[in-house]
Design a protein around this motif. Structure first.
Motif, mmCIF file in Angstrom:
data_model
loop_
_atom_site.group_PDB
_atom_site.id
_atom_site.type_symbol
_atom_site.label_atom_id
_atom_site.label_comp_id
_atom_site.label_asym_id
_atom_site.label_seq_id
_atom_site.Cartn_x
_atom_site.Cartn_y
_atom_site.Cartn_z
ATOM 1 N N VAL A 66 0.846 -1.187 0.000
ATOM 2 C CA VAL A 66 0.000 0.000 0.000
ATOM 3 C C VAL A 66 0.890 1.249 0.000
ATOM 4 C CG1 VAL A 66 -1.793 1.270 1.274
ATOM 5 C CG2 VAL A 66 -1.852 -1.241 1.180
ATOM 6 N N TYR A 67 1.943 1.214 0.781
ATOM 7 C CA TYR A 67 2.943 2.285 0.818
ATOM 8 C C TYR A 67 4.195 1.748 1.510
ATOM 9 C CZ TYR A 67 1.223 2.763 5.606
ATOM 10 O OH TYR A 67 0.835 2.508 6.888
ATOM 11 N N HIS A 68 5.275 2.484 1.385
ATOM 12 C CA HIS A 68 6.505 2.232 2.140
ATOM 13 C C HIS A 68 7.015 3.586 2.602
ATOM 14 C CE1 HIS A 68 10.848 0.417 2.306
ATOM 15 N NE2 HIS A 68 10.390 0.804 3.486
ATOM 16 N N SER A 69 6.838 3.867 3.867
ATOM 17 C CA SER A 69 7.171 5.181 4.420
ATOM 18 C C SER A 69 8.278 5.098 5.456
ATOM 19 C CB SER A 69 5.948 5.794 5.118
ATOM 20 O OG SER A 69 4.965 6.113 4.201
ATOM 21 N N LEU A 70 9.027 6.170 5.542
ATOM 22 C CA LEU A 70 9.968 6.360 6.639
ATOM 23 C C LEU A 70 9.255 7.243 7.661
ATOM 24 C CD1 LEU A 70 13.244 7.100 4.654
ATOM 25 C CD2 LEU A 70 12.471 4.924 5.616
ATOM 26 N N CYS A 71 9.080 6.721 8.868
ATOM 27 C CA CYS A 71 8.356 7.450 9.907
ATOM 28 C C CYS A 71 9.335 8.121 10.865
ATOM 29 C CB CYS A 71 7.436 6.508 10.675
ATOM 30 S SG CYS A 71 6.436 7.391 11.905
ATOM 31 N N HIS A 72 9.088 9.379 11.141
ATOM 32 C CA HIS A 72 9.947 10.174 12.011
ATOM 33 C C HIS A 72 9.311 10.469 13.370
ATOM 34 C CE1 HIS A 72 12.874 11.015 8.837
ATOM 35 N NE2 HIS A 72 11.841 11.129 8.025
ATOM 36 N N CYS A 73 8.204 9.823 13.697
ATOM 37 C CA CYS A 73 7.520 10.168 14.942
ATOM 38 C C CYS A 73 8.328 9.727 16.171
ATOM 39 C CB CYS A 73 6.106 9.586 14.984
ATOM 40 S SG CYS A 73 5.978 7.853 15.429
ATOM 41 N N THR A 74 8.105 10.432 17.243
ATOM 42 C CA THR A 74 8.791 10.147 18.499
ATOM 43 C C THR A 74 8.482 8.747 19.003
ATOM 44 O OG1 THR A 74 8.718 12.492 19.062
ATOM 45 C CG2 THR A 74 9.098 10.964 20.873
ATOM 46 N N ASP A 75 7.253 8.308 18.842
ATOM 47 C CA ASP A 75 6.853 6.975 19.295
ATOM 48 C C ASP A 75 7.661 5.887 18.583
ATOM 49 O OD1 ASP A 75 5.190 5.384 20.982
ATOM 50 O OD2 ASP A 75 3.912 4.922 19.262
ATOM 51 N N CYS A 76 7.789 5.991 17.275
ATOM 52 C CA CYS A 76 8.578 4.999 16.521
ATOM 53 C C CYS A 76 10.057 5.061 16.909
ATOM 54 C CB CYS A 76 8.419 5.202 15.017
ATOM 55 S SG CYS A 76 6.866 4.558 14.355
ATOM 56 N N ARG A 77 10.571 6.272 17.106
ATOM 57 C CA ARG A 77 11.975 6.400 17.513
ATOM 58 C C ARG A 77 12.209 5.748 18.872
ATOM 59 N NH1 ARG A 77 11.592 11.858 16.019
ATOM 60 N NH2 ARG A 77 12.008 12.453 18.164
ATOM 61 N N CYS A 78 11.320 5.998 19.825
ATOM 62 C CA CYS A 78 11.481 5.397 21.160
ATOM 63 C C CYS A 78 11.373 3.884 21.099
ATOM 64 C CB CYS A 78 10.434 5.961 22.111
ATOM 65 S SG CYS A 78 10.722 7.662 22.579
ATOM 66 N N TRP A 79 10.438 3.392 20.303
ATOM 67 C CA TRP A 79 10.225 1.948 20.187
ATOM 68 C C TRP A 79 11.421 1.259 19.547
ATOM 69 C CZ3 TRP A 79 9.516 -0.742 15.477
ATOM 70 C CH2 TRP A 79 9.221 -2.095 15.638
ATOM 71 N N SER A 80 11.991 1.876 18.523
ATOM 72 C CA SER A 80 13.046 1.218 17.748
ATOM 73 C C SER A 80 14.459 1.535 18.230
ATOM 74 C CB SER A 80 12.940 1.628 16.279
ATOM 75 O OG SER A 80 13.263 3.001 16.128
ATOM 76 N N GLY A 81 14.621 2.676 18.879
ATOM 77 C CA GLY A 81 15.966 3.113 19.225
ATOM 78 C C GLY A 81 16.709 3.664 18.020
ATOM 79 N N ALA A 82 15.992 4.021 16.969
ATOM 80 C CA ALA A 82 16.580 4.531 15.727
ATOM 81 C C ALA A 82 15.999 5.911 15.413
ATOM 82 C CB ALA A 82 16.291 3.563 14.579
ATOM 83 N N PRO A 83 16.706 6.724 14.622
ATOM 84 C CA PRO A 83 16.211 8.067 14.322
ATOM 85 C C PRO A 83 14.982 8.098 13.431
ATOM 86 C CG PRO A 83 18.243 7.648 13.143
ATOM 87 C CD PRO A 83 18.039 6.491 14.054
ATOM 88 N N MET A 84 14.681 6.997 12.745
ATOM 89 C CA MET A 84 13.475 6.859 11.934
ATOM 90 C C MET A 84 13.238 5.372 11.712
ATOM 91 S SD MET A 84 14.723 7.817 8.114
ATOM 92 C CE MET A 84 16.467 8.199 8.201
ATOM 93 N N VAL A 85 12.019 5.034 11.316
ATOM 94 C CA VAL A 85 11.668 3.636 11.095
ATOM 95 C C VAL A 85 10.999 3.508 9.737
ATOM 96 C CG1 VAL A 85 10.267 1.693 11.901
ATOM 97 C CG2 VAL A 85 11.387 3.179 13.547
ATOM 98 N N GLY A 86 11.391 2.497 8.977
ATOM 99 C CA GLY A 86 10.732 2.193 7.711
ATOM 100 C C GLY A 86 9.559 1.261 7.950
ATOM 101 N N TRP A 87 8.406 1.624 7.390
ATOM 102 C CA TRP A 87 7.200 0.801 7.483
ATOM 103 C C TRP A 87 6.674 0.530 6.083
ATOM 104 C CZ3 TRP A 87 6.445 -1.415 11.874
ATOM 105 C CH2 TRP A 87 6.709 -0.762 13.075
ATOM 106 N N ILE A 88 6.507 -0.724 5.756
ATOM 107 C CA ILE A 88 5.901 -1.099 4.490
ATOM 108 C C ILE A 88 4.567 -1.768 4.808
ATOM 109 C CG2 ILE A 88 7.208 -3.266 4.340
ATOM 110 C CD1 ILE A 88 7.299 -2.742 1.245
ATOM 111 N N ALA A 89 3.494 -1.211 4.267
ATOM 112 C CA ALA A 89 2.147 -1.642 4.632
ATOM 113 C C ALA A 89 1.539 -2.556 3.582
ATOM 114 C CB ALA A 89 1.243 -0.432 4.831
ATOM 115 N N PHE A 90 0.816 -3.545 4.080
ATOM 116 C CA PHE A 90 0.073 -4.481 3.248
ATOM 117 C C PHE A 90 -1.300 -4.678 3.867
ATOM 118 C CE2 PHE A 90 4.480 -5.423 2.459
ATOM 119 C CZ PHE A 90 4.523 -5.663 1.085
ATOM 120 N N LYS A 91 -2.227 -5.171 3.077
ATOM 121 C CA LYS A 91 -3.528 -5.558 3.610
ATOM 122 C C LYS A 91 -3.329 -6.796 4.473
ATOM 123 C CE LYS A 91 -5.928 -3.642 -0.326
ATOM 124 N NZ LYS A 91 -6.617 -3.937 -1.584
ATOM 125 N N ASN A 92 -4.123 -6.915 5.523
ATOM 126 C CA ASN A 92 -3.978 -8.037 6.460
ATOM 127 C C ASN A 92 -3.976 -9.388 5.762
ATOM 128 O OD1 ASN A 92 -3.766 -6.547 8.869
ATOM 129 N ND2 ASN A 92 -5.985 -6.356 9.010
#
Length: 137
Positions: free
Chosen positions: A25-51
């Motif tokens: 559906v998309y492949h985004s680099l997320c810069h939100c604080t929540d993703c950074r805290c969860w991953s320990g990285a400055p950004m997180v790549g998310w690739i979305a698919f239908k369930n």
């Protein structure tokens, strides 16, 4: 699942793996604080698919990272794997794109939550580059 448009991935230790089929559906680099805290990285790549596009082998552990969101990870090695939020992303599963076997085959198509992007990423391309480690090339 057929092999057409099939992608595979897994956690670091291999206890959890997945296969997705079809177009993302998309492949985004997320810069939100929540993703950074969860991953320990400055950004997180998310690739979305239908369930219905994903088949997961193994048993990822889930926790509620917010009122409507669940994050899934491997209980053996700790690798972050999936994100679901039926309120914001109904019917979708976000896969931590760094866990794809062939990440080069799916470049990101967007950046999200750039209002929370760390400022030093603006200078990322100006940093020195080493093929391995400084002094080891």
């Amino acid at each position: 699942m057929s092999s057409i448009h099939q992608r595979r991935g897994q956690c670091h230790c291999g206890a959890i793996s997945y296969i997705v089929e079809g177009k993302e559906v998309y492949h985004s680099l997320c810069h939100c604080t929540d993703c950074r805290c969860w991953s320990g990285a400055p950004m997180v790549g998310w690739i979305a698919f239908k369930n219905e596009q994903i088949k997961i082998t193994g048993n990822p552990i889930a926790y509620a990272s917010s009122k409507n969101a669940q994050r899934y990870f491997c209980g053996a090695c700790g690798t972050g794997l999936f994100y679901r939020n039926e309120t914001m992303l109904p019917g979708l599963i976000d896969i931590h794109s760094g866990t794809l076997d062939d990440l080069d085959a799916n470049p990101p198509d967007s950046q999200v939550m750039v209002k929370e992007r760390v400022s030093w990423l603006d200078h990322f391309e100006k940093l020195p580059k080493f093929q391995t480690y400084p002094g080891k090339d």
